[in-house]
Design an enzyme around this catalytic site. Structure first.
Site, PDB file in Angstrom:
ATOM      1  N   GLY A   1      40.254  45.460  42.196  1.00 56.29           N
ATOM      2  CA  GLY A   1      40.711  44.342  41.523  1.00 56.29           C
ATOM      3  C   GLY A   1      41.093  44.875  40.143  1.00 56.29           C
ATOM      4  O   GLY A   1      42.191  44.208  39.772  1.00 56.29           O
TER       5      GLY A   1
ATOM      6  N   TYR B   1      26.681  38.163  46.149  1.00 56.41           N
ATOM      7  CA  TYR B   1      26.962  37.639  44.650  1.00 56.41           C
ATOM      8  C   TYR B   1      27.258  36.175  44.729  1.00 56.41           C
ATOM      9  O   TYR B   1      27.694  35.601  46.026  1.00 56.41           O
ATOM     10  CB  TYR B   1      27.626  38.417  43.872  1.00 56.41           C
ATOM     11  CG  TYR B   1      29.291  38.320  44.351  1.00 56.41           C
ATOM     12  CD1 TYR B   1      30.040  37.285  43.738  1.00 56.41           C
ATOM     13  CD2 TYR B   1      29.647  39.418  45.186  1.00 56.41           C
ATOM     14  CE1 TYR B   1      31.273  37.415  44.141  1.00 56.41           C
ATOM     15  CE2 TYR B   1      30.954  39.180  45.660  1.00 56.41           C
ATOM     16  CZ  TYR B   1      31.872  38.199  45.272  1.00 56.41           C
ATOM     17  OH  TYR B   1      33.063  38.123  45.557  1.00 56.41           O
TER      18      TYR B   1
ATOM     19  N   GLU C   1      45.452  45.149  45.579  1.00 57.15           N
ATOM     20  CA  GLU C   1      45.481  43.661  45.577  1.00 57.15           C
ATOM     21  C   GLU C   1      46.522  43.118  44.310  1.00 57.15           C
ATOM     22  O   GLU C   1      46.224  43.209  43.149  1.00 57.15           O
ATOM     23  CB  GLU C   1      44.043  43.309  44.692  1.00 57.15           C
ATOM     24  CG  GLU C   1      42.811  43.975  45.672  1.00 57.15           C
ATOM     25  CD  GLU C   1      41.553  43.340  45.133  1.00 57.15           C
ATOM     26  OE1 GLU C   1      41.146  42.531  44.448  1.00 57.15           O
ATOM     27  OE2 GLU C   1      40.537  44.025  45.670  1.00 57.15           O
TER      28      GLU C   1
ATOM     29  N   TRP D   1      30.237  43.318  49.591  1.00 51.92           N
ATOM     30  CA  TRP D   1      30.398  43.825  48.212  1.00 51.92           C
ATOM     31  C   TRP D   1      29.146  43.099  47.469  1.00 51.92           C
ATOM     32  O   TRP D   1      29.214  41.935  47.430  1.00 51.92           O
ATOM     33  CB  TRP D   1      31.828  43.279  47.622  1.00 51.92           C
ATOM     34  CG  TRP D   1      31.811  43.805  46.202  1.00 51.92           C
ATOM     35  CD1 TRP D   1      31.536  43.069  45.115  1.00 51.92           C
ATOM     36  CD2 TRP D   1      32.461  45.094  45.798  1.00 51.92           C
ATOM     37  NE1 TRP D   1      31.434  43.721  43.995  1.00 51.92           N
ATOM     38  CE2 TRP D   1      32.289  44.945  44.419  1.00 51.92           C
ATOM     39  CE3 TRP D   1      32.962  46.049  46.528  1.00 51.92           C
ATOM     40  CZ2 TRP D   1      32.731  46.059  43.688  1.00 51.92           C
ATOM     41  CZ3 TRP D   1      33.821  46.981  45.595  1.00 51.92           C
ATOM     42  CH2 TRP D   1      33.298  47.023  44.301  1.00 51.92           C
TER      43      TRP D   1
END
Length: 372
Positions: free
Chosen positions: A101, A263, A142, A352
């Protein structure tokens, strides 16, 4: 002229044969996870027995030469990555992930726009994977943002597949795995991915079925939301919608791995008495963008008295205390998502990232839910 025509036809036949060989020798299951050095979690701390594939993130793309490189600060950890994780699980496979990213999408677009620069990328990626002892490569661009870029992505994938097949044949090494992390659905804001090239040339796709809502993003700052909902009766933004779109586009279910976030995101509530999904809010809480690792969230629940809840309609967990509300995945949603992935005939799942689940609570849940 005749000899050139014959050579071209022969090359097409050989490439088609290699693709057929590739398609008949796919993966059986993927229980994947990403690791990155910025997590502060040591490679030696990874319980690799819980995974079949571990992604080492990220290698960089040089904006001038278009070669794949590894920064000097990461070189030592990356060079021993495979050896380290295989100490606990000799059969685990490792892939070097490229991009991410924080990388420039324009650099990837420029690289993919010409055959010569694609070759620089491809040749250097293979060389790095071999020299650093990785079993495969993972593309994380991305995102391609025009139809031309999507078309060039298809060319890149086909040429990458041909190159790894040729390299394996000439060196008699096992063929490198090729994977890519793509948007949660089969089109990126109306731009279709190159489905045929993906089906032919990748071993699988990591479907990034998360980051649907966030407290610092336009459109979801003013109300809480399920960051990685499997279902969403209010919109088309969900993991299930994305997976169905990929399959309907022609990418086999057995080439898809469902993304799981280890997360979540914290919002600041406007009213402490309104604590459900889509409750009125005013931006992020706790951290600048609201992000919290699963381990941090668990500490808030066990040590600070946050109230935990699970919503089976969206398949999401959340917790709250006072004016703080956190959307995330816990054991209930992870179990449901992995059960869903298996029932849909997907190749598996990936997460992730490993450092966000320090006690491997979610990783153990996912692995045992899928089974051996």
């Amino acid at each position: 002229m005749a000899s050139k025509t014959f050579a071209y036809v022969l090359s097409v036949v050989i490439f088609s044969f290699l693709l057929q060989l590739h398609s008949s020798a796919g993966q059986t299951v993927v229980k994947g996870v990403y690791w990155f050095p910025g997590s502060g979690f040591p490679v030696s701390g990874i319980d690799s027995t819980l995974f079949t594939h571990i992604f080492c993130a990220f290698a960089d793309l040089n904006p001038t030469t278009y070669q794949v490189t590894i920064s000097s600060s990461n070189s030592a950890q990356f060079s021993t990555f495979t050896q380290t994780v295989q100490q606990k699980n000799p059969s685990v496979k490792t892939l070097l992930s490229i991009g991410g990213g924080s990388s420039s999408p324009s650099t990837f677009a420029s690289m993919a726009s010409q055959a010569s620069t694609r070759k620089s990328f491809i040749d250097s990626s293979i060389q790095l994977a071999r020299s650093y002892k990785f079993h495969g490569l993972d593309l994380d661009w991305e995102y391609p943002s025009t139809s031309t870029e999507m078309n060039n992505l298809g060319l890149l994938l086909n040429e990458w597949r041909a190159a790894v097949a040729k390299e394996a044949s000439s060196t008699r090494n096992t063929t490198l795995l090729l994977a890519a992390a793509f948007f949660y659905t089969s089109n990126y804001y109306t731009l279709n991915y190159p489905f045929q090239a993906i089906s032919n040339s990748l071993d699988w796709v990591n479907v990034m079925a998360y980051d649907f809502y966030g407290p610092s993003w336009q459109g979801s700052m003013n109300m809480t939301g399920p960051p990685s909902a499997l279902y969403n009766p209010r919109s088309q933004v969900s993991g299930d919608t994305g997976i169905k779109a990929w399959i309907q586009a022609g990418v086999p279910a057995k080439k898809l791995a469902l993304g799981l976030p280890f997360y979540g995101y914290a919002w600041r509530l406007l009213d402490a008495s309104k604590t459900g999904i889509f409750a009125p809010a005013n931006g992020p809480a706790i951290s600048p963008d609201g992000s919290q690792t699963y381990s941090q969230i668990r500490d808030l629940i066990t040590q600070s008295g946050y109230i935990k809840a699970y919503n089976s309609t969206f398949v999401t967990n959340y917790c709250y205390k006072g004016l703080t509300w956190i959307g995330y995945d816990d054991t209930e949603s992870i179990f449901t998502k992995v059960t869903y992935a298996k029932a849909k005939g997907l190749l598996g799942y990936f997460a992730w990232s490993v450092g966000a689940d320090k006690n491997f609570t979610l990783a153990k849940n996912a692995s045992s839910t899928w089974g051996p």
